[in-house]
Design an enzyme around this catalytic site. Structure first.
Site, PDB file in Angstrom:
ATOM      1  N   GLU A  22      33.472 104.245 139.510  1.00 30.48           N
ATOM      2  CA  GLU A  22      32.870 103.872 138.248  1.00 30.48           C
ATOM      3  C   GLU A  22      31.346 104.146 138.321  1.00 30.48           C
ATOM      4  O   GLU A  22      30.940 103.790 139.332  1.00 30.48           O
ATOM      5  CB  GLU A  22      33.053 102.513 137.954  1.00 30.48           C
ATOM      6  CG  GLU A  22      32.335 101.970 136.577  1.00 30.48           C
ATOM      7  CD  GLU A  22      32.529 100.360 136.585  1.00 30.48           C
ATOM      8  OE1 GLU A  22      32.590  99.805 137.612  1.00 30.48           O
ATOM      9  OE2 GLU A  22      32.528  99.822 135.542  1.00 30.48           O
ATOM     10  N   LYS A  59      35.959 102.914 128.994  1.00 26.77           N
ATOM     11  CA  LYS A  59      36.380 101.272 129.348  1.00 26.77           C
ATOM     12  C   LYS A  59      36.466 100.267 128.266  1.00 26.77           C
ATOM     13  O   LYS A  59      35.880 100.208 127.411  1.00 26.77           O
ATOM     14  CB  LYS A  59      35.198 100.889 130.285  1.00 26.77           C
ATOM     15  CG  LYS A  59      35.720  99.369 131.254  1.00 26.77           C
ATOM     16  CD  LYS A  59      34.611  99.132 132.132  1.00 26.77           C
ATOM     17  CE  LYS A  59      34.763  97.974 133.044  1.00 26.77           C
ATOM     18  NZ  LYS A  59      33.661  97.753 133.949  1.00 26.77           N
ATOM     19  N   GLU A  79      27.332  94.463 131.179  1.00 29.61           N
ATOM     20  CA  GLU A  79      28.101  95.725 130.492  1.00 29.61           C
ATOM     21  C   GLU A  79      28.474  95.347 128.909  1.00 29.61           C
ATOM     22  O   GLU A  79      28.675  96.028 128.205  1.00 29.61           O
ATOM     23  CB  GLU A  79      29.690  95.611 131.121  1.00 29.61           C
ATOM     24  CG  GLU A  79      29.318  96.088 132.515  1.00 29.61           C
ATOM     25  CD  GLU A  79      30.601  96.607 132.922  1.00 29.61           C
ATOM     26  OE1 GLU A  79      31.338  97.452 132.521  1.00 29.61           O
ATOM     27  OE2 GLU A  79      31.177  96.103 134.051  1.00 29.61           O
ATOM     28  N   CYS A 118      37.493  99.990 136.652  1.00 32.38           N
ATOM     29  CA  CYS A 118      37.151  98.635 137.167  1.00 32.38           C
ATOM     30  C   CYS A 118      37.749  97.318 136.515  1.00 32.38           C
ATOM     31  O   CYS A 118      39.037  97.218 136.998  1.00 32.38           O
ATOM     32  CB  CYS A 118      35.613  98.563 137.118  1.00 32.38           C
ATOM     33  SG  CYS A 118      34.989  97.270 138.525  1.00 32.38           S
ATOM     34  N   ASN A 165      32.838  99.133 140.614  1.00 37.05           N
ATOM     35  CA  ASN A 165      31.644  98.439 141.248  1.00 37.05           C
ATOM     36  C   ASN A 165      31.766  96.814 141.018  1.00 37.05           C
ATOM     37  O   ASN A 165      31.636  95.950 140.030  1.00 37.05           O
ATOM     38  CB  ASN A 165      30.512  98.723 140.155  1.00 37.05           C
ATOM     39  CG  ASN A 165      29.772  99.981 140.316  1.00 37.05           C
ATOM     40  OD1 ASN A 165      28.775 100.295 141.032  1.00 37.05           O
ATOM     41  ND2 ASN A 165      30.592 101.103 139.691  1.00 37.05           N
TER      42      ASN A 165
HETATM   43  N1  CDV Z   1      32.142  96.721 137.036  1.00 34.19           N
HETATM   44  C1  CDV Z   1      33.056  95.646 136.921  1.00 34.19           C
HETATM   45  O1  CDV Z   1      33.891  95.741 135.970  1.00 34.19           O
HETATM   46  N2  CDV Z   1      32.995  94.650 137.509  1.00 34.19           N
HETATM   47  C2  CDV Z   1      33.773  93.546 137.559  1.00 34.19           C
HETATM   48  C3  CDV Z   1      33.231  92.236 138.087  1.00 34.19           C
HETATM   49  C4  CDV Z   1      32.103  91.832 137.319  1.00 34.19           C
HETATM   50  C5  CDV Z   1      34.111  91.081 137.996  1.00 34.19           C
HETATM   51  C6  CDV Z   1      35.249  93.711 138.265  1.00 34.19           C
HETATM   52  O2  CDV Z   1      36.130  93.333 137.719  1.00 34.19           O
HETATM   53  O3  CDV Z   1      35.382  94.085 139.284  1.00 34.19           O
END
Ligand code: CDV
Length: 314
Positions: free
Chosen positions: A47, A127, A146, A172, A197
């Site tokens: 990501e 996303k 985000e 993610c 991430n």
């Molecule tokens: N980049 C993300 O979506 N990170 C989220 C963190 C913030 C919980 C994740 O679900 O890994």
């Protein structure tokens, strides 16, 4: 029968703010060449794989924010990646911040693309589950904005027929939600590719921190098994701008078993020969959706139980 797609999951170490796109693309190309040398058909990157994870900062100047976004893909700095992929004959996925104009409106998405062996974009996803918060929360060690910098994706979860199978993308936080896999599972997905991430420290609930890697694998292994699909999860890891990101890049079989896993938190390539036909056994037996799912009953059950959405879920 077997349909082998050899996949490289190319974990990235940190990308600092001072690193240019050109620096990063050089790293990506190096990993891509190593993947090709190991026989990969496809290499998956994380990501926001071109920049640092900028939602960790509160920014008020939109021009400063927009500097992290790509206005075209490929653009001048990313074209060498596409050209190298086509030259080598290898596909790839990568996440990036997308700035686009739709119906005269400027829009910002957290996006991932699937590129085929000829360097053509054959799949795109924006996303949907955007974690974090929209306002400045100075009590946090770092922000997770985000919800401020991106809109909720507007493409659903389309799947692409590519690499001899049915390929899906998510990003993610999506990996923690069963709906993500199920919507693609219902379209017959055979391989889900995702990047993440994930800070090791979760400011609103530090008591969960020691479980970060466990929850990462738990979500992806459950998604793989319950939807009879390969899952390839790729981290951006290590200490990025003072924030520790977990590693744990993994290639997971439709059985839910991890078949390859990264060891460190730097640039690291793991490879597995994934037989898409492994999914057939599960798709035709224990998770034969047509035979065993009961969507008509799910609605009735919640209705009869008088289920009301939890606070804050309307
Ligand atoms: N980049 C993300 O979506 N990170 C989220 C963190 C913030 C919980 C994740 O679900 O890994």
């Amino acid at each position: 029968m077997s349909r082998i797609v050899t996949v490289g999951a190319a974990q990235l170490g940190p990308i600092q703010r001072a690193h240019s796109r050109t620096d990063v693309v050089r790293r990506l190309i190096d990993l891509m060449r190593r993947a090709r040398a190991m026989g990969c058909d496809l290499v998956a990157f994380p990501e926001l794989g071109l920049t640092t994870f900028f939602p960790r900062w509160w920014m008020e100047d939109q021009a400063e924010v927009d500097a992290f976004f790509e206005r075209e893909m490929p653009g001048p700095e990313t074209r060498p990646l596409f050209e190298e992929a086509a030259r080598l004959g290898i596909g790839f996925t990568i996440g990036y911040a997308e700035l686009t104009v739709e119906d005269g409106r400027t829009r910002h998405f957290n996006t991932s693309i699937l590129v085929d062996k000829a360097g053509r974009i054959v799949g795109k996803y924006r996303k949907i589950h955007l974690p974090g918060h929209a306002g400045h929360e100075p009590w946090r060690a770092f922000q997770h904005l985000e919800k401020r910098y991106f809109e909720v994706g507007n493409l659903g979860w389309p799947v692409s027929r590519a690499f001899g199978g049915i390929m899906g993308l998510c990003i993610c936080n999506d990996r923690r939600w069963p709906e993500t896999y199920r919507v693609m599972g219902m379209q017959g997905v055979e391989m889900v590719l995702l990047g993440y991430n994930t800070p090791e420290h979760h400011p609103p609930a530090p008591e969960q921190d020691h479980l970060a890697e466990f929850h990462n694998h738990l979500s992806m292994q459950a998604g793989a098994y319950q939807n009879s699909t390969w899952v390839v999860g790729v981290a951006k890891a290590g200490v990025e701008e003072g924030c520790m990101l977990i590693g744990g890049t993994a290639i997971i079989a439709p059985s839910g078993e991890i078949v390859a896993k990264a060891l460190g938190r730097d640039d690291e390539l793991i490879v597995a020969a994934c037989d898409l036909d492994h999914a057939v056994s599960y798709k035709t037996t224990i998770f034969n959706f047509a035979a065993h799912r009961r969507p008509e009953a799910y609605g009735l059950i919640t209705e009869r139980a008088g289920v009301v959405p939890p606070p804050g879920d309307e």
